[in-house]
Design an enzyme around this catalytic site. Structure first.
Site, PDB file in Angstrom:
ATOM      1  N   GLY A  71       0.384  -1.623   0.272  1.00 33.26           N
ATOM      2  CA  GLY A  71       0.051   0.125  -0.201  1.00 33.26           C
ATOM      3  C   GLY A  71       1.143   1.100  -0.025  1.00 33.26           C
ATOM      4  N   GLN A 179      -7.189  -0.921   3.221  1.00 29.16           N
ATOM      5  CA  GLN A 179      -8.039  -0.826   4.408  1.00 29.16           C
ATOM      6  C   GLN A 179     -10.179  -1.371   3.873  1.00 29.16           C
ATOM      7  OE1 GLN A 179      -7.686  -1.246   7.785  1.00 29.16           O
ATOM      8  NE2 GLN A 179      -5.733  -0.343   7.666  1.00 29.16           N
ATOM      9  N   CYS A 327       3.352   5.868  18.974  1.00 31.72           N
ATOM     10  CA  CYS A 327       4.144   5.199  19.562  1.00 31.72           C
ATOM     11  C   CYS A 327       5.231   4.113  18.865  1.00 31.72           C
ATOM     12  CB  CYS A 327       3.653   4.493  20.468  1.00 31.72           C
ATOM     13  SG  CYS A 327       4.113   3.932  21.720  1.00 31.72           S
TER      14      CYS A 327
END
Ligand code: PLP
Length: 395
Positions: A71, A179, A327
């Protein structure tokens, strides 16, 4: 300890049937698909068959499917390839504010080279602002790109309407369907898009293989220079096992889509219903109409606690989820998607994405809710924010 995987938006397990299809192409049919001898021809035959199958499954022609490494590459190529090939027409592109980093960081790179980019707002459910999009159109606009479904909050965007607007102005449309592909019966002809990115590992296929659909006749520059692979548009030795696995994964996904979606959505709905009823001070992010949200997605903000604390605590209990901060990239910046839907930085920081898959079970959902309840209660007991508000009663 039993481990429960609720991070299917990040990646999915390889389907055993896909692995079986791929396995001869590692050691038996190992030729380079571009070689002219029989070893090469065997590999090329498998690639051709896979391309035909993928094209048929998404309503494209085989010559419109270009294999990429996934992607990210497809998104980079769509944006850079169109911009470079349309310099004569203009240097302006329009994208949504909630695109994946593969689009956003590419757009920022292009801005440094003088390309003008309009970033379109979304509403509090994550739907793109179509009026703002219309107003952003200029005579120099060469591309509008909007993701089909968002990877964090699961909102499904109105791509048909975007295509309609773009076509009135003769502007190309790209959609990042990475997605969406496993959850929506994507058909490029019906949608009317000019370019579409997708990636096998999001629907039980192998990692490192994807494709960019490029409608016939669209001028595009190369992203990856090299040999004459992919009709001279993308250099690099073809990932034959990957391509074979990609086609099989897409076939299985399309074949079982309705049944799998219904099952996954039922798990997600049970989860949402229980979390909303049993844990106070939570907010479900994304589309309120569940039909306009990926069936796998439940994205919750838990007030007064840090998402990272929830993530690590659940991980210690064997439960894999994802947080609303980037994160993994080493930064604790709140997600641009959560800020774009209007969450405060504080609430965005307390956000967890749960993404379900067809191998999950009702028992797992119930176990996760029970564990989550205890985790949230414990973390809130330790939270100075929560104690200050004196709201530590029935958590
Ligand atoms: N676009 C979206 C919406 C994604 O969710 C992802 C992966 O998380 C990508 C692009 C990148 O795809 P890949 O992992 O195949 O490079």
């Amino acid at each position: 300890m039993k481990r429960i995987y609720l991070d299917h938006a990040a990646t999915t397990p390889l389907d055993g049937r896909v692995f079986e299809k791929m396995s001869p192409y590692f050691m038996d049919v190992y030729g380079n698909a571009n070689s002219q001898h029989s070893f090469g021809r065997d590999a090329q035959k498998a690639v051709d068959q896979a391309r035909d199958q993928i094209a048929r499954l998404i309503g494209a022609k085989p010559g419109e499917i270009y294999f990429t490494s996934g992607g990210t590459e497809s998104d980079n190529w769509a944006l850079k390839g169109v911009v470079k090939a349309h310099k004569n027409k203009g240097n302006h592109v329009i994208i949504s504010k909630i695109e994946h980093a593969a689009m956003l960081s590419t757009a920022r790179e292009l801005e440094k080279d003088g390309v003008e980019v309009s970033y379109i707002d979304v509403d509090e459910q994550g739907f793109i602002d179509l009026d703002q999009l219309k107003k952003a159109i200029r005579p120099t606009t060469v591309l509008i790109s909007c993701m089909y479904a968002n990877n964090e909050i699961g909102t499904i965007e109105p791509i048909e309407e975007i295509v309609k607007i773009a076509k009135e102005h003769g502007i190309l449309v790209h959609t990042d369907a990475v997605q969406a592909m496993g959850a929506i019966d994507v058909n490029v002809s019906a949608l009317g898009v000019d370019l579409l990115s997708f990636s096998a590992h999001k629907f039980n296929g192998p990692k490192g293989i994807g494709a960019l659909y490029i409608k016939n006749g669209i001028p595009m520059d190369r992203l990856i220079s090299g040999g004459h692979q992919e009709r001279t548009r993308r250099g690099g030795t073809t990932n034959v096992p990957g391509v074979v696995g990609f086609a099989e994964a897409l076939r299985l996904t399309k074949e079982n889509m309705q049944k799998d979606n219904e099952y996954v959505a039922s798990l997600r709905d049970r989860f949402v219903q229980r979390v909303t009823a049993e844990i106070p001070f939570v907010k479900l992010n994304g589309a309120r109409d569940m039909a306009k949200r990926l069936p796998s997605n439940a994205d919750f903000s838990f007030e007064y606690i840090e998402g990272e604390s929830i993530l690590f605590s659940l991980d210690m209990d064997g439960i894999a989820v994802s947080s609303g901060s980037a994160c993994s990239s080493g930064s604790l910046e709140p997600s641009h998607v959560l800020l774009a839907i209007g969450l405060s930085e504080e609430i965005a920081h307390g956000t967890i994405r749960f993404s379900f898959g067809k191998e999950n079970t009702v028992e797992e959902v119930d176990y996760v809710v029970d564990t989550l309840k205890a985790t949230i209660r414990r973390l809130r007991e330790m939270s100075p924010l929560f104690n200050l508000k004196g709201e530590i009663k029935d958590v």
